[in-house]
Each structure stands twice: as structure tokens, then as C-alpha cells.
Design an enzyme around this catalytic site. Structure first.
Site, short mmCIF file in Angstrom:
data_model
loop_
_atom_site.label_atom_id
_atom_site.label_comp_id
_atom_site.label_asym_id
_atom_site.label_seq_id
_atom_site.Cartn_x
_atom_site.Cartn_y
_atom_site.Cartn_z
N CYS A 91 3.56 -1.39 -13.48
CA CYS A 91 4.04 -1.76 -14.83
C CYS A 91 3.87 -3.36 -14.71
O CYS A 91 4.63 -3.93 -13.57
CB CYS A 91 5.25 -1.42 -15.51
SG CYS A 91 5.19 0.33 -15.78
N ARG A 126 -1.46 -4.08 -12.60
CA ARG A 126 -0.17 -3.31 -12.19
C ARG A 126 0.13 -2.05 -13.07
O ARG A 126 1.01 -1.20 -12.78
CB ARG A 126 1.19 -4.32 -12.50
CG ARG A 126 0.92 -5.64 -11.65
CD ARG A 126 2.16 -6.41 -12.01
NE ARG A 126 3.67 -5.84 -11.93
CZ ARG A 126 3.97 -6.28 -10.56
NH1 ARG A 126 3.46 -7.15 -9.89
NH2 ARG A 126 5.20 -5.79 -10.30
N TRP A 182 2.07 1.47 -16.32
CA TRP A 182 1.59 2.66 -15.25
C TRP A 182 2.81 3.82 -15.76
O TRP A 182 3.81 3.73 -15.15
CB TRP A 182 1.64 2.18 -13.85
CG TRP A 182 0.91 3.28 -13.11
CD1 TRP A 182 -0.29 3.15 -12.76
CD2 TRP A 182 1.51 4.13 -12.44
NE1 TRP A 182 -0.45 4.35 -11.89
CE2 TRP A 182 0.85 4.90 -11.91
CE3 TRP A 182 3.03 4.66 -12.18
CZ2 TRP A 182 0.95 6.20 -10.81
CZ3 TRP A 182 3.27 5.63 -11.37
CH2 TRP A 182 2.24 6.38 -10.80
N ASN A 208 9.92 -2.98 -16.09
CA ASN A 208 9.13 -2.48 -14.80
C ASN A 208 10.09 -1.81 -13.62
O ASN A 208 11.06 -2.58 -13.27
CB ASN A 208 8.34 -3.59 -14.32
CG ASN A 208 8.19 -3.57 -12.74
OD1 ASN A 208 7.51 -2.40 -12.28
ND2 ASN A 208 7.67 -4.33 -12.12
N GLY A 209 10.01 -0.70 -13.30
CA GLY A 209 10.91 0.04 -12.57
C GLY A 209 11.11 1.43 -12.94
O GLY A 209 10.29 2.19 -13.79
N GLU A 258 -9.61 3.95 6.29
CA GLU A 258 -9.64 2.90 5.35
C GLU A 258 -10.78 2.96 4.62
O GLU A 258 -10.86 2.91 3.37
CB GLU A 258 -9.39 1.43 6.22
CG GLU A 258 -9.61 0.29 5.03
CD GLU A 258 -8.64 0.23 3.98
OE1 GLU A 258 -7.58 1.18 4.01
OE2 GLU A 258 -8.74 -0.52 3.00
N LYS A 297 -11.16 3.62 0.57
CA LYS A 297 -11.89 2.94 -0.38
C LYS A 297 -12.69 3.53 -1.20
O LYS A 297 -12.96 3.57 -2.55
CB LYS A 297 -12.62 1.69 0.35
CG LYS A 297 -12.09 0.40 1.16
CD LYS A 297 -11.38 -0.46 0.04
CE LYS A 297 -9.95 0.04 -0.19
NZ LYS A 297 -9.05 -0.48 0.36
N GLU A 352 -10.94 5.84 -3.72
CA GLU A 352 -10.22 5.10 -4.99
C GLU A 352 -11.05 4.47 -5.92
O GLU A 352 -10.54 4.48 -7.26
CB GLU A 352 -9.00 4.29 -4.52
CG GLU A 352 -9.32 3.02 -3.71
CD GLU A 352 -8.12 2.33 -3.20
OE1 GLU A 352 -7.00 2.35 -3.66
OE2 GLU A 352 -8.35 1.47 -2.06
N HIS A 358 -12.72 19.85 16.09
CA HIS A 358 -11.48 20.85 15.97
C HIS A 358 -11.17 21.11 14.45
O HIS A 358 -10.24 21.84 14.07
CB HIS A 358 -10.25 20.11 16.33
CG HIS A 358 -10.17 19.76 17.79
ND1 HIS A 358 -10.12 20.54 18.60
CD2 HIS A 358 -10.27 18.54 18.33
CE1 HIS A 358 -10.03 19.81 19.98
NE2 HIS A 358 -10.33 18.66 19.81
N LYS A 383 -1.49 -1.46 -8.59
CA LYS A 383 -1.66 -2.07 -7.49
C LYS A 383 -0.17 -1.99 -6.67
O LYS A 383 -0.05 -1.99 -5.27
CB LYS A 383 -1.95 -3.64 -7.44
CG LYS A 383 -2.17 -4.29 -6.27
CD LYS A 383 -3.30 -5.41 -6.31
CE LYS A 383 -3.57 -5.86 -5.05
NZ LYS A 383 -4.50 -5.07 -4.22
C1 F6R Z 1 -5.62 0.82 -1.24
C2 F6R Z 1 -4.36 0.12 -1.55
C3 F6R Z 1 -3.26 0.68 -1.21
C4 F6R Z 1 -1.80 -0.21 -0.66
C5 F6R Z 1 -0.63 0.40 -0.79
C6 F6R Z 1 0.42 -0.55 -0.12
O1 F6R Z 1 -6.66 -0.03 -1.54
O2 F6R Z 1 -4.56 -0.79 -2.17
O3 F6R Z 1 -3.35 1.80 -0.56
O4 F6R Z 1 -2.36 -0.50 0.43
O5 F6R Z 1 -0.26 0.96 -2.01
O6 F6R Z 1 0.55 -1.39 -0.70
P1 F6R Z 1 1.25 -2.81 -0.20
O7 F6R Z 1 0.20 -3.28 0.76
O8 F6R Z 1 1.37 -3.84 -1.50
O9 F6R Z 1 2.58 -2.37 0.28
#
Ligand code: F6R
Length: 606
Positions: free
Chosen positions: A2, A27, A70, A96-97, A479, A483, A486, A502, A601
Site C-alpha cells: 500500500c 506498492r 494491496w 499502510n500497514g 532467482e 523472476k 513472478e 533425487h 514491492k
Molecule cells: C522478487 C522480489 C522479492 C523481494 C522480497 C524481499 O523479485 O522482489 O522476492 O526480494 O520481497 O524484499 P526486500 O529486499 O525489500 O526485503
């Protein structure tokens, strides 16, 4: 999660709030809304563009608050979109929270005759504040009295119909930035939407509130003591929050990686000493010499960066490291043995689970080290010491340049620790030298992005992928898979290549391709065997390999090359084609890669 925005000044508030909400959309983007003093409230389901359609062009008010959501409590709907109002309908809140005890508070209020329109925790907060405002006749007193009843996290902005020029904002667990300009004041969940207007930014501390009018602002503690706080100059170039001619922030941010590597290394590489200069650790050297165990925590990509960090610290500094997911570590009992340091990796510095780990570690007397991108964020402020990533604001929801900067910062940290613990000058200097060359090497990969786009087109028909790697590129495999999941909504699994036999090899057939991260390093021979095994089962293989490796052309179906580098730095280079592969796949599938569905994010809720 948010985003909130507020403005009071002499210009029309609507365009400023809408513009700010667009910058905060990363956000959360399932609904949005604004309240504009003298004009009213407007809400819309979906992205901010839907809200823009709903606001008449003649809305003139010069103060207001806004929110992009969000969903936590209550599904995305116009009814659940903020701002929410109190029982009388004259007091407005954006939040936000999470209010953890909202159900209990709501039941109390219902018993007193309150009626609720939405399913949100925020509406309960609005009712509480409105009630206490009515009782005390003073908005600040009413706000603090209401907040005394609340458990949970919040960054809020509040307005009342009868105080059309005044905004109150308060912080507990969710960030609040205040932008200061002559006769104009701004509030937001982070500085990104403010820097178009002003670079004079002040962050509220936990347990503080501010009273803001077009004539000035005052910051107070929750015990109403005035805090003498001045804004600081942020000094960020404006183009960090623009797409700069790229179709998406995600592509722009991947293209920025070479600059990010230069920025995060600037002034920090000591070639002669074979070490790194890290201002945030210098006065902690006596402690760092005694550390005999490191725990790295993070979530999502930050956790995967931690997997690489573990090898860097173990190899360069010889200290045993465990890597933990923030959401798991924080809920387990821990026995502190010897001198442990907790390293928390977080781009935003606000991730609820990672922040909880910092607090838990501090409670146990464990020293905490932040590897954080957002300056002044909660984790940056609460850790005992740290290394900033210097990646600049990242607005695409998927971590790209920030992930690479986490790897770089962890490398600098490991180098710094290593040189305190027996790493030779020559070994250190070799790495420093290679770090200096990395930006050029990344530029080289980016220059061939057409090839990666072409490969993404080739693989567009597949619905499942396996990503495999070993050792330094074990984390890279996870990773790369994350990507693709997501931003392209394609099922992808990261796996240690050695674990394939395995279980996961059972899935392999001609419609289940594998991305094999196999630079020419100590793991290459083993990776080659794994690729042979996949090929023997008719699995298609896309290899990420080192330039000059020609035998791979006969082994894999497709190859994306990365320049040669030291083994410990291969994750930085190997990540770039994987980010671009996910980017192009997402775009080709027609998705908004900057705003993947269901994601936000900054994960400030558990
Ligand atoms: C993936 C991504 C998330 C963040 C995770 C941690 O692309 O962005 O998996 O890495 O939410 O976020 P931070 O680094 O802000 O603690």
C-alpha cells in the site's frame, strides 16, 4: 505494501496526488482513492489510471490524501478502497500497514452503535480517530488517543472536513516521508513520488506524528513532545523515477545494472590493500574480528542473494554461515553460540519478516548488520551497522538491479571481513580488480539482449521450466526461476543441479525445458554431466555458459554467453540474461511486468 500520499499547499491537489499514486503503484495496485478537501472522495478498482477517469477536471481543492492498495483485509473492491471515513463521515484516513486487533476494536465499536461500510482494518482506525477527535476537540490529541488502542503497524495520513488545510500523519512500523517546499508540504510512503517536487525530505521516526498545514509542519512524539527535526537534502537525479525511454521500469532497471555496479563500488575498492572501504563497518572492526558465526536472513530474492553471500563469506573470511528465510527464522527459538552476527539483506529495508528478525536478534544481544538499499529505512536504522547497496530507487516490482547490488554489497562485505581474517592481499586485489571490470562485462551482455529476446520467443510455448545451478550459482538458479514465475506467470523451479536425480528429473521430457547455469568454473564438469542426463531424457536445455566455451554448442540446444570472470562473481553476470529472459517472456505473454498480479514491492505485512 500500500502506498499513501498527501499534499497541502496552493496548487490543485488532484494532479499531484494522482501523479504520486502512480509512482507508488509498485506498492500495491488493486484499487486506489483520494480525498480532496472541499471536493470529496473518489475511489476506483484496479490501477490508478481507473481513478484518473473518475475525477472531474474541475476539482479545485488544494489539500488532500490518497492511497493505492494491496489488499490485506477485504478483497479488492471500490468499497474497500481507501480513504475510509469515520462514523460521522467527516474524517478521512489512508493507511499502510495492518491493525492486528481490528476485529476486537470493530466489535467494541459495533456494540456502541457504529456501522461499517468496508471489510478493512483501516475503517476501524478511522472510526476510532473520529470518535476521539469528537471527544477531545483536538485532532492531534484525538489521533494519539486512538492510536493508543491500536496494535499493529501503520503509516497513516488523516484529514478532517472542518480542517481543510491540515494533514496529520503518524508512523509505527510503516515508513512516512515528508517533503518540504516553500508553502507546500507532501507526505508519502517513500521519497520516490516527492522528488519531482522537492528533495528536502524528512522521515518520521517510529512513534512520531506530524501536523502539517500549508504554512508549516511540526513533528511530535506520541507523548506530544515537540521534536526539532529538519529535512535533509536527498540529492537524487530526477530521472531515477522516470522510464527514460524504456517501455518498462523493469527493462530500464536491468539496463542500469552497470551504473549500479559502478555506484556501489565507488570509493569502496582498495586495489593496493586488496580490500573494501566500508564506512558503515569501520568502527566495528574489533567486533567483526571476533565473529565466529554468521546468520544471513532475507526474503525472496534477498534470500537468494544470501545463498551467494554464504559462499562469499565462507570462502573469503572462513566464517561458517547459515542462510535463513526471514519468515522462518523469526518464529523459531535460537541458542546464541559464540559471537554471532546477523546479516539482514533487504532492498526496501521494510520487509516485515526481515525487520522482525533484526528485532529478535537484538533482543538476544546478537549484533545486526544491514545490507539495505533504501537509505533511512527501518532496517537501515535499526541494525547496528551496515552496507548500503546504492542501487537507487527500484520501481519495477521484481528485484533486478537491487538483486545485483545485493550480490555486490555482499561481495564487498565478505572482502572486508576476509581481509580482517587472513585473506591475502593478492587474493583480495584479484577480486577488486575483477569487480572494477564487471560493469563493462555487464554492458557486453546487455548489448546482446536481442539474442535473449529471440531465445524468449523460442521458449514461449513452454509452461514449465527447471533452473539448475551449483555452488555459487545454486542461488542464481532459484532467482532465475523466481523472476520467470513472478513476471511471466510461468511455472519454474529452481534446483541444485546435484539434487536433480533425487526427484525432479522425473518431470523432464520434451515439453519441460531446463535452464542450466554453467559457467566455466569448478562446477562445470558436474553441470555438464547433469545436462547430458537431461538431454538423454529428451529435455531441451538452455545453457548460460562462459564465452569461448564451444563444446557447449554441441551439448545444449541453446546457449547464452556471459563474459569470463572469477567464480565468486559469476552470479552477478549469470543473473542478467535470466532477468532479461523473464522480462521478454512476460512482455511477449502480454503481461505488465512492472506490476505483476497479486504482488507488491515492499512486503510490510507478515
Ligand atoms: C522478487 C522480489 C522479492 C523481494 C522480497 C524481499 O523479485 O522482489 O522476492 O526480494 O520481497 O524484499 P526486500 O529486499 O525489500 O526485503
Amino acid at each position: 505494501m500500500c502506498g499513501i500520499i498527501a499534499y497541502t499547499g496552493f496548487r490543485r491537489a488532484a494532479p499531484i496526488l494522482l501523479d504520486g499514486l502512480r509512482m507508488l503503484e509498485y506498492r500495491g495496485y488493486d484499487s486506489s482513492g483520494v480525498y480532496i478537501a472541499g471536493d470529496g472522495v473518489y475511489r476506483a478498482l484496479g490501477p490508478v489510471d481507473n481513478l484518473v477517469q473518475k475525477i472531474p477536471v474541475d476539482v479545485q481543492g488544494t489539500a488532500g490524501i490518497g492511497h493505492t492498495r494491496w489488499a490485506t483485509h477485504g478483497q479488492p473492491s471500490e468499497q474497500n478502497a481507501h480513504p475510509h471515513h469515520d462514523q460521522q463521515g467527516g474524517l478521512w484516513v489512508v493507511h499502510n500497514g495492518i491493525i492486528e486487533n481490528y476485529a476486537e476494536l470493530r466489535a467494541e465499536l459495533v456494540a456502541e452503535g457504529h456501522t461499517f461500510i468496508s471489510e478493512t482494518d483501516t475503517e476501524v482506525l478511522a472510526h476510532l480517530i473520529g470518535m476521539r477527535y469528537e471527544e477531545t476537540g483536538d485532532l492531534a490529541t484525538g489521533l494519539v488517543r486512538a492510536l493508543e488502542r491500536v496494535r499493529g503497524t501503520y503509516g497513516i495520513a488523516v484529514m478532517a472536513d472542518d480542517l481543510p488545510d491540515t494533514i496529520l500523519t503518524a508512523r509505527m512500523g510503516s515508513p512516512i516521508a515528508i517533503g518540504v517546499k516553500d508553502g507546500e508540504y507532501f507526505v508519502a510512503s517513500d521519497a520516490a513520488p516527492l522528488i519531482r517536487h522537492t528533495q528536502q525530505i524528512l522521515y518520521l521516526e517510529e512513534g512520531e506524528y506530524a501536523v502539517i498545514t500549508s504554512e508549516g509542519y511540526d513533528v511530535f512524539s506520541f507523548t506530544h513532545e515537540r521534536q526539532h527535526r529538519s529535512p535533509e537534502l536527498l540529492d537524487l537525479p530526477l530521472d531515477v523515477v522516470e522510464k527514460g525511454g524504456h517501455p518498462h521500469f523493469m527493462l530500464k532497471e536491468i539496463m542500469e545494472v552497470p551504473d549500479v555496479l559502478e555506484n556501489s563500488a565507488r570509493g569502496r575498492l582498495l586495489l593496493k590493500e586488496g580490500s573494501a572501504k566500508l564506512g558503515g563497518l569501520e568502527d566495528q572492526v574489533p567486533f567483526l574480528r571476533t565473529v565466529d558465526r554468521v546468520v544471513i536472513v532475507g526474503c525472496g530474492s534477498a534470500y537468494y542473494a544470501g545463498l551467494v553471500g554464504k559462499l562469499l563469506i565462507e570462502d573469503l573470511a572462513g566464517i561458517p554461515v547459515t542462510v535463513e528465510l526471514g519468515s522462518e527464522y523469526r518464529h523459531r527459538p535460537h541458542r546464541v553460540v559464540g559471537t554471532t552476527a546477523l546479516v539482514v539483506v533487504s532492498q526496501s529495508g521494510e520487509t516485515a519478516d526481515s525487520l522482525a528478525c533484526v528485532r529478535e536478534a537484538k533482543r538476544m544481544g546478537v549484533k545486526t548488520i544491514g545490507i539495505v538499499n533504501v537509505v533511512g529505512s527501518s532496517i537501515a536504522r535499526e541494525t547496528d551497522m551496515g552496507v548500503y547497496n546504492h542501487a537507487g530507487p527500484e520501481l519495477g516490482v521484481a528485484s533486478t538491479k537491487a538483486y545485483v547490488s545485493q550480490l555486490e554489497a555482499l561481495m564487498l562485505f565478505a572482502l572486508f571481513l576476509g581481509r580482517l581474517r587472513g585473506l591475502s592481499v593478492a587474493q583480495g586485489a584479484g577480486l577488486v580488480c575483477e569487480l572494477m571490470r564487471l560493469p563493462e562485462k555487464v554492458r557486453d551482455i546487455l548489448a546482446h539482449r536481442d539474442k535473449i529476446q529471440h531465445i524468449a520467443e523460442e521458449y514461449l510455448g513452454y509452461d514449465d521450466f527447471l533452473f539448475i545451478g551449483r555452488s555459487y550459482n545454486f542461488g542464481t538458479a532459484y532467482e532465475g526461476a523466481l523472476k520467470l514465475k513472478e513476471v511471466a506467470y510461468v511455472h519454474a523451479e529452481g534446483y541444485g543441479a546435484g539434487e536433480m536425480k533425487h526427484g525432479p528429473i522425473a518431470m523432464i521430457d520434451e515439453i519441460f525445458p531446463t535452464v542450466a547455469i554453467m559457467p566455466s568454473d569448478s562446477m562445470y564438469e558436474k553441470m555438464r554431466s547433469n545436462v547430458e542426463e537431461i538431454r538423454a531424457r529428451k529435455g531441451r536445455v538452455l545453457a548460460i555458459a562462459t564465452e569461448g566455451n564451444t563444446e557447449i554448442l554441441a551439448l545444449a540446444d541453446d546457449v547464452l554467453y556471459i563474459p569470463d570472470t572469477k567464480e565468486a562473481l559469476t552470479p552477478i553476470l549469470a543473473t542478467i540474461p535470466l532477468q532479461l529472459f523473464a522480462y521478454y517472456t512476460g512482455v511477449l505473454r502480454g503481461f505488465n511486468v512492472d506490476r505483476p498480479r497479486n504482488l507488491a514491492k515492499s512486503v510490510t505485512v507478515e
